[in-house]
Enzyme design. Structure first.
Site, mmCIF file in Angstrom:
data_model
loop_
_atom_site.group_PDB
_atom_site.id
_atom_site.type_symbol
_atom_site.label_atom_id
_atom_site.label_comp_id
_atom_site.label_asym_id
_atom_site.label_seq_id
_atom_site.Cartn_x
_atom_site.Cartn_y
_atom_site.Cartn_z
ATOM 1 N N HIS A 112 0.842 -1.201 0.000
ATOM 2 C CA HIS A 112 0.000 0.000 0.000
ATOM 3 C C HIS A 112 0.884 1.261 0.000
ATOM 4 O O HIS A 112 0.610 2.217 -0.721
ATOM 5 C CB HIS A 112 -0.890 0.045 1.255
ATOM 6 C CG HIS A 112 -1.932 -1.025 1.340
ATOM 7 N ND1 HIS A 112 -2.103 -1.798 2.466
ATOM 8 C CD2 HIS A 112 -2.867 -1.436 0.456
ATOM 9 C CE1 HIS A 112 -3.119 -2.636 2.260
ATOM 10 N NE2 HIS A 112 -3.589 -2.446 1.048
ATOM 11 N N LYS B 256 -17.800 -6.233 9.282
ATOM 12 C CA LYS B 256 -16.541 -6.993 9.388
ATOM 13 C C LYS B 256 -15.941 -6.839 10.773
ATOM 14 O O LYS B 256 -16.081 -5.797 11.404
ATOM 15 C CB LYS B 256 -15.542 -6.478 8.352
ATOM 16 C CG LYS B 256 -15.501 -7.306 7.094
ATOM 17 C CD LYS B 256 -14.270 -6.905 6.296
ATOM 18 C CE LYS B 256 -14.088 -7.755 5.048
ATOM 19 N NZ LYS B 256 -12.966 -7.253 4.239
ATOM 20 N N ARG C 183 -1.851 -6.274 -8.228
ATOM 21 C CA ARG C 183 -0.673 -7.077 -7.923
ATOM 22 C C ARG C 183 -0.450 -8.181 -8.949
ATOM 23 O O ARG C 183 0.644 -8.414 -9.411
ATOM 24 C CB ARG C 183 -0.798 -7.711 -6.534
ATOM 25 C CG ARG C 183 -0.749 -6.711 -5.418
ATOM 26 C CD ARG C 183 -1.253 -7.299 -4.136
ATOM 27 N NE ARG C 183 -2.638 -7.719 -4.294
ATOM 28 C CZ ARG C 183 -3.418 -8.132 -3.310
ATOM 29 N NH1 ARG C 183 -2.940 -8.207 -2.091
ATOM 30 N NH2 ARG C 183 -4.662 -8.484 -3.538
ATOM 31 N N SER D 146 -3.060 -7.851 3.126
ATOM 32 C CA SER D 146 -3.316 -7.625 4.552
ATOM 33 C C SER D 146 -3.753 -8.933 5.214
ATOM 34 O O SER D 146 -3.377 -9.230 6.351
ATOM 35 C CB SER D 146 -4.411 -6.578 4.728
ATOM 36 O OG SER D 146 -4.019 -5.366 4.155
HETATM 37 O O1 PNS Z 1 -8.943 -3.098 0.412
HETATM 38 P P1 PNS Z 1 -10.195 -3.652 -0.183
HETATM 39 O O2 PNS Z 1 -10.987 -4.361 0.897
HETATM 40 O O3 PNS Z 1 -9.943 -4.504 -1.395
HETATM 41 O O4 PNS Z 1 -11.067 -2.378 -0.669
HETATM 42 C C1 PNS Z 1 -12.339 -2.558 -1.251
HETATM 43 C C2 PNS Z 1 -13.086 -1.209 -1.376
HETATM 44 C C3 PNS Z 1 -13.116 -0.485 -0.052
HETATM 45 C C4 PNS Z 1 -12.393 -0.340 -2.396
HETATM 46 C C5 PNS Z 1 -14.533 -1.533 -1.873
HETATM 47 O O5 PNS Z 1 -15.080 -2.526 -1.083
HETATM 48 C C6 PNS Z 1 -15.450 -0.307 -1.847
HETATM 49 O O6 PNS Z 1 -15.279 0.608 -2.626
HETATM 50 N N1 PNS Z 1 -16.420 -0.309 -0.900
HETATM 51 C C7 PNS Z 1 -17.353 0.782 -0.711
HETATM 52 C C8 PNS Z 1 -18.774 0.382 -1.132
HETATM 53 C C9 PNS Z 1 -18.953 0.514 -2.631
HETATM 54 O O7 PNS Z 1 -18.826 1.579 -3.215
HETATM 55 N N2 PNS Z 1 -19.248 -0.631 -3.287
HETATM 56 C C10 PNS Z 1 -19.396 -0.721 -4.716
HETATM 57 C C11 PNS Z 1 -18.043 -0.960 -5.377
HETATM 58 S S1 PNS Z 1 -18.220 -1.192 -7.109
#
Ligand code: PNS
Length: 170
Positions: free
Chosen positions: A25, A49, A98, A136
């Site tokens: 990150h 979560k 990645r 993570s």
């Molecule tokens: O680190 P992560 O868990 O892969 O991040 C995922 C994240 C936070 C980018 C994604 O879950 C997100 O944007 N969540 C917010 C809710 C949302 O907008 N959902 C629709 C995504 S298309």
């Protein structure tokens, strides 16, 4: 015609769970800070979560890691990412890629976000090769089983993980 840059410069949002922040990150944030005037690390608050670190703790840790970077900001968000990005007047969403295995999920999210907000671009960035296997989830698993994570997460993160697990610093 290219739209004029916003008065405070272009803002990139780097969203994620960051539970915990890894060196992968950090690598993406630093690359991003070269490309955009401002970078906003947006920590998702997900009440469904059970995280290792609370969102407040994650913000605190990430602020500490980037304390010497004036163009890097940290905040939390809940709900739809595109709503938050609109509210913050962001130019782009940045995500790290990645490996090929990341692609399908990231592609779906990028296109769904574009469907929801067509003016918001998603930019993918590749971390340095040594971080391509980092996640993570794996960091938490390895650490909880007594494995070595130094060099994979910033020292501040390792220290906070030790405190969480009540492991004395060696
Ligand atoms: O680190 P992560 O868990 O892969 O991040 C995922 C994240 C936070 C980018 C994604 O879950 C997100 O944007 N969540 C917010 C809710 C949302 O907008 N959902 C629709 C995504 S298309």
């Amino acid at each position: 015609m290219t739209p004029a840059a916003p008065p405070n410069g272009r803002l990139a949002i780097f969203p994620g769970s960051f539970d915990p922040l890894t060196n992968g990150h950090v690598d993406i944030v630093l690359r991003c800070a070269h490309l955009f005037e401002r970078v906003l690390i947006a920590v998702l608050v997900n009440p469904g979560k059970q995280p290792l670190f609370t969102s407040e703790e994650r913000v605190d840790i990430i602020r500490d890691v980037f304390r010497e970077y004036p163009n890097v900001e940290v905040d939390t968000f809940a709900g739809l990412l595109v709503d938050y990005a609109r509210q913050r007047r962001a130019t782009a969403i940045v995500r790290g890629l990645r490996a090929v295995s990341d692609f399908e999920y990231e592609f779906q999210m990028a296109l769904m976000n574009r469907h929801l907000e067509p003016t918001l671009e998603t930019v993918f960035m590749m971390p340095a090769e040594q971080y391509t296997y980092l996640s993570s989830r794996l960091i938490k698993e390895v650490f909880s089983l007594g494995g070595e994570v130094s060099g994979l997460v910033p020292p501040i993160v390792e220290e906070r993980m030790r405190k969480k697990h009540e492991i004395p610093t060696t």
